[in-house]
Design an enzyme around this catalytic site. Structure first.
Site, PDB file in Angstrom:
ATOM      1  N   LEU A  85       0.849  -1.198   0.000  1.00 13.66           N
ATOM      2  CA  LEU A  85       0.000   0.000   0.000  1.00 13.66           C
ATOM      3  C   LEU A  85       0.876   1.237   0.000  1.00 13.66           C
ATOM      4  O   LEU A  85       1.970   1.247   0.600  1.00 13.66           O
ATOM      5  CB  LEU A  85      -0.900   0.013   1.238  1.00 13.66           C
ATOM      6  N   GLY A 130       1.402  -5.419   1.094  1.00  5.83           N
ATOM      7  CA  GLY A 130       0.337  -5.540   0.089  1.00  5.83           C
ATOM      8  C   GLY A 130       0.842  -6.181  -1.200  1.00  5.83           C
ATOM      9  O   GLY A 130       0.087  -6.863  -1.902  1.00  5.83           O
ATOM     10  N   ASN A 152       5.112  -7.638   6.612  1.00  2.00           N
ATOM     11  CA  ASN A 152       5.817  -7.022   7.745  1.00  2.00           C
ATOM     12  C   ASN A 152       4.890  -6.199   8.641  1.00  2.00           C
ATOM     13  O   ASN A 152       5.338  -5.329   9.378  1.00  2.00           O
ATOM     14  CB  ASN A 152       6.945  -6.128   7.221  1.00  2.00           C
ATOM     15  N   GLU A 153       3.579  -6.473   8.566  1.00  2.43           N
ATOM     16  CA  GLU A 153       2.627  -5.624   9.304  1.00  2.43           C
ATOM     17  C   GLU A 153       2.903  -5.573  10.799  1.00  2.43           C
ATOM     18  O   GLU A 153       2.825  -4.523  11.408  1.00  2.43           O
ATOM     19  CB  GLU A 153       1.186  -6.087   9.056  1.00  2.43           C
TER      20      GLU A 153
HETATM   21  C1  LIG Z   1       0.938   0.318   8.172  1.00  4.27           C
HETATM   22  C2  LIG Z   1       0.448  -0.988   7.679  1.00  4.27           C
HETATM   23  C3  LIG Z   1      -1.058  -1.076   7.443  1.00  4.27           C
HETATM   24  C4  LIG Z   1      -1.612  -2.314   8.041  1.00  4.27           C
HETATM   25  C5  LIG Z   1      -3.074  -2.467   7.913  1.00  4.27           C
HETATM   26  C6  LIG Z   1      -3.589  -3.477   8.763  1.00  4.27           C
HETATM   27  C7  LIG Z   1      -3.765  -4.727   8.370  1.00  4.27           C
HETATM   28  C8  LIG Z   1      -3.586  -5.159   6.968  1.00  4.27           C
HETATM   29  C9  LIG Z   1      -2.294  -5.772   6.577  1.00  4.27           C
HETATM   30  C10 LIG Z   1      -1.709  -5.619   5.412  1.00  4.27           C
HETATM   31  C11 LIG Z   1      -2.114  -4.734   4.323  1.00  4.27           C
HETATM   32  C12 LIG Z   1      -0.973  -4.111   3.633  1.00  4.27           C
HETATM   33  C13 LIG Z   1      -0.301  -3.054   4.158  1.00  4.27           C
HETATM   34  C14 LIG Z   1       0.797  -2.439   3.376  1.00  4.27           C
HETATM   35  O1  LIG Z   1       1.087  -2.790   2.253  1.00  4.27           O
HETATM   36  S1  LIG Z   1       1.637  -1.132   4.093  1.00  4.27           S
HETATM   37  C15 LIG Z   1       3.079  -0.880   3.049  1.00  4.27           C
HETATM   38  C16 LIG Z   1       4.259  -1.623   3.596  1.00  4.27           C
HETATM   39  N1  LIG Z   1       5.368  -1.556   2.675  1.00  4.27           N
HETATM   40  C17 LIG Z   1       6.630  -1.548   3.076  1.00  4.27           C
HETATM   41  O2  LIG Z   1       6.942  -1.613   4.245  1.00  4.27           O
HETATM   42  C18 LIG Z   1       7.698  -1.439   1.973  1.00  4.27           C
HETATM   43  C19 LIG Z   1       8.539  -0.226   2.145  1.00  4.27           C
HETATM   44  N2  LIG Z   1       9.521  -0.101   1.086  1.00  4.27           N
HETATM   45  C20 LIG Z   1      10.660  -0.791   1.053  1.00  4.27           C
HETATM   46  O3  LIG Z   1      10.939  -1.629   1.889  1.00  4.27           O
HETATM   47  C21 LIG Z   1      11.598  -0.470  -0.075  1.00  4.27           C
HETATM   48  O4  LIG Z   1      11.195   0.723  -0.664  1.00  4.27           O
HETATM   49  C22 LIG Z   1      11.689  -1.551  -1.160  1.00  4.27           C
HETATM   50  C23 LIG Z   1      10.315  -1.944  -1.691  1.00  4.27           C
HETATM   51  C24 LIG Z   1      12.408  -2.803  -0.607  1.00  4.27           C
HETATM   52  C25 LIG Z   1      12.511  -1.005  -2.351  1.00  4.27           C
HETATM   53  O5  LIG Z   1      13.768  -0.532  -1.908  1.00  4.27           O
HETATM   54  P1  LIG Z   1      14.652   0.412  -2.845  1.00  4.27           P
HETATM   55  O6  LIG Z   1      15.914   0.688  -2.100  1.00  4.27           O
HETATM   56  O7  LIG Z   1      14.793  -0.175  -4.205  1.00  4.27           O
HETATM   57  O8  LIG Z   1      13.757   1.741  -3.033  1.00  4.27           O
HETATM   58  P2  LIG Z   1      13.541   2.910  -1.950  1.00  4.27           P
HETATM   59  O9  LIG Z   1      13.336   2.332  -0.611  1.00  4.27           O
HETATM   60  O10 LIG Z   1      14.626   3.913  -2.121  1.00  4.27           O
HETATM   61  O11 LIG Z   1      12.141   3.503  -2.419  1.00  4.27           O
HETATM   62  C26 LIG Z   1      12.036   4.386  -3.550  1.00  4.27           C
HETATM   63  C27 LIG Z   1      11.029   5.473  -3.209  1.00  4.27           C
HETATM   64  O12 LIG Z   1       9.756   4.864  -2.986  1.00  4.27           O
HETATM   65  C28 LIG Z   1       9.259   5.222  -1.677  1.00  4.27           C
HETATM   66  N3  LIG Z   1       8.479   4.081  -1.159  1.00  4.27           N
HETATM   67  C29 LIG Z   1       8.905   2.853  -0.864  1.00  4.27           C
HETATM   68  N4  LIG Z   1       7.912   2.069  -0.455  1.00  4.27           N
HETATM   69  C30 LIG Z   1       6.786   2.832  -0.493  1.00  4.27           C
HETATM   70  C31 LIG Z   1       5.413   2.592  -0.188  1.00  4.27           C
HETATM   71  N5  LIG Z   1       4.958   1.405   0.225  1.00  4.27           N
HETATM   72  N6  LIG Z   1       4.571   3.621  -0.359  1.00  4.27           N
HETATM   73  C32 LIG Z   1       4.963   4.825  -0.769  1.00  4.27           C
HETATM   74  N7  LIG Z   1       6.264   5.114  -1.089  1.00  4.27           N
HETATM   75  C33 LIG Z   1       7.164   4.120  -0.940  1.00  4.27           C
HETATM   76  C34 LIG Z   1      10.520   5.495  -0.882  1.00  4.27           C
HETATM   77  O13 LIG Z   1      10.214   6.314   0.216  1.00  4.27           O
HETATM   78  C35 LIG Z   1      11.366   6.196  -1.913  1.00  4.27           C
HETATM   79  O14 LIG Z   1      10.879   7.530  -2.063  1.00  4.27           O
HETATM   80  P3  LIG Z   1      11.841   8.750  -2.473  1.00  4.27           P
HETATM   81  O15 LIG Z   1      10.962   9.948  -2.455  1.00  4.27           O
HETATM   82  O16 LIG Z   1      12.928   8.793  -1.411  1.00  4.27           O
HETATM   83  O17 LIG Z   1      12.395   8.402  -3.821  1.00  4.27           O
END
Ligand SMILES: CCCCC/C=C\C/C=C\C/C=C/C(=O)SCCNC(=O)CCNC(=O)[C@H](O)C(C)(C)COP(=O)(O)OP(=O)(O)OC[C@H]1O[C@@H](n2cnc3c(N)ncnc32)[C@H](O)[C@@H]1OP(=O)(O)O
Length: 278
Positions: A85, A130, A152-153
């Site tokens: 997400l 997600g 990783n929630e």
């Molecule tokens: C809070 C949780 C809600 C829970 C709800 C309750 C129950 C339901 C359970 C599940 C539903 C699902 C929930 C979710 O999906 S919450 C999202 C969780 N995602 C993450 O934790 C991933 C985070 N990102 C990373 O780990 C890394 O970015 C990566 C995917 C491994 C890639 O690494 P890489 O080094 O290649 O890139 P960057 O880290 O430099 O990222 C580039 C750029 O993108 C931005 N970004 C990364 N992830 C997200 C994201 N999920 N949403 C928005 N933006 C994201 C990051 O900040 C960088 O931005 P910049 O401006 O610096 O370029």
């Protein structure tokens, strides 16, 4: 609407025809096999906001209507399948948008998990939270080396809801689900293969797609109706449980996200993602 033109004389290399339904989700249908490659296209990380979720949901609905023979879910990014997400939509959220986000995610899961045709995830990179849910909703997963996948929630301070747990239970042993979810564990490609979170490893994106095509081809002798009815028998309970408790599930998500400690964590988490580059 995606049209399926079965021109059997088309050479193999030209078999995929581009049929873009939206900039956020690109669709290419193999005119020979009827298999669709659906590509997530929201740079940089395919963060799932309402528009991206709705776009993918619509594509899957269209594929159902057009009696698609199989789906390969892929990503336009070089090394990320989907980072889950869009975190910017859940940090200091607008409450109506937050509800729309979760409702769209529920709708997409119901369509993808319940799809009446074989579905595969060609994981050309990381599939987090997600993004992992999308992969788990498919019937088969192929991933490139040195990538990460998991839910990783709990690390983020919240608990995955019942249908997300059910998607993981459908794939992993009970013991592995407990360890994965309670630890909020993210697995590297080879670890994911060991526990069964993915089914195969491929050297690169093209090979992930080829292996997914091979998996779907195994169903060519299976009657479509028998396939869809059997899948419904296997997965229908989890889907019915969500459809009968959508409001409760939404409220759980909204309450979790609005919890001040989750918001505090999200602030730090977003900062840590941004500061990686410095
Ligand atoms: C809070 C949780 C809600 C829970 C709800 C309750 C129950 C339901 C359970 C599940 C539903 C699902 C929930 C979710 O999906 S919450 C999202 C969780 N995602 C993450 O934790 C991933 C985070 N990102 C990373 O780990 C890394 O970015 C990566 C995917 C491994 C890639 O690494 P890489 O080094 O290649 O890139 P960057 O880290 O430099 O990222 C580039 C750029 O993108 C931005 N970004 C990364 N992830 C997200 C994201 N999920 N949403 C928005 N933006 C994201 C990051 O900040 C960088 O931005 P910049 O401006 O610096 O370029």
């Amino acid at each position: 609407m995606i049209s399926f033109l079965m021109r059997r004389t088309i050479p193999r290399c030209r078999a995929y025809s581009s049929q873009t339904t939206s900039e956020l989700t690109k669709v290419e249908v193999n005119e020979k096999t009827g298999v669709a490659v659906v590509t997530l296209n929201r740079p940089p990380v395919n963060g799932l906001n309402v528009a991206a979720l709705r776009s993918l949901e619509k594509v899957i609905g269209d594929l159902e209507t057009n009696k698609c023979k199989g789906l390969i879910l892929s990503s336009s990014s070089k090394n990320i399948f989907c980072a889950g997400l869009d975190l910017t939509e859940i940090y200091k959220p607008d409450q109506e948008k937050l509800k729309s986000l979760w409702t769209a995610f529920q709708d997409l899961w119901i369509k993808l998990y319940g799809a009446s045709f074989p579905t595969t995830a060609a994981l050309n990179g990381h599939a987090i939270a997600g993004g992992c849910v999308l992969a788990l909703s498919c019937d088969y997963r192929v991933m490139v080396p040195n990538s990460s996948i998991g839910l990783n929630e709990t690390e983020l301070g919240i608990s995955p809801t019942a249908w997300i747990i059910a998607s993981m239970q459908n794939v992993l042993s009970k013991r592995s689900v407990e360890l994965a979810l309670l630890q909020g564990r993210i697995y590297k490609t080879n670890q994911a293969l060991e526990i069964g979170l993915i089914d195969e490893i491929a050297n690169d994106k093209d090979e992930t797609i080829k292996k997914c095509e091979e998996f779907i081809a195994k169903y060519s002798r299976v009657q479509s109706l028998a396939f869809s009815l059997t899948k419904r028998e296997l997965r229908g309970k989890a889907i019915s449980e969500l459809t009968s408790n959508r409001q409760g599930d939404l409220q759980f998500f909204v309450d979790s996200i609005n919890n001040p400690s989750v918001q505090k964590f999200l602030e730090k988490y977003l900062q840590s993602l941004k500061s990686k580059k410095n």
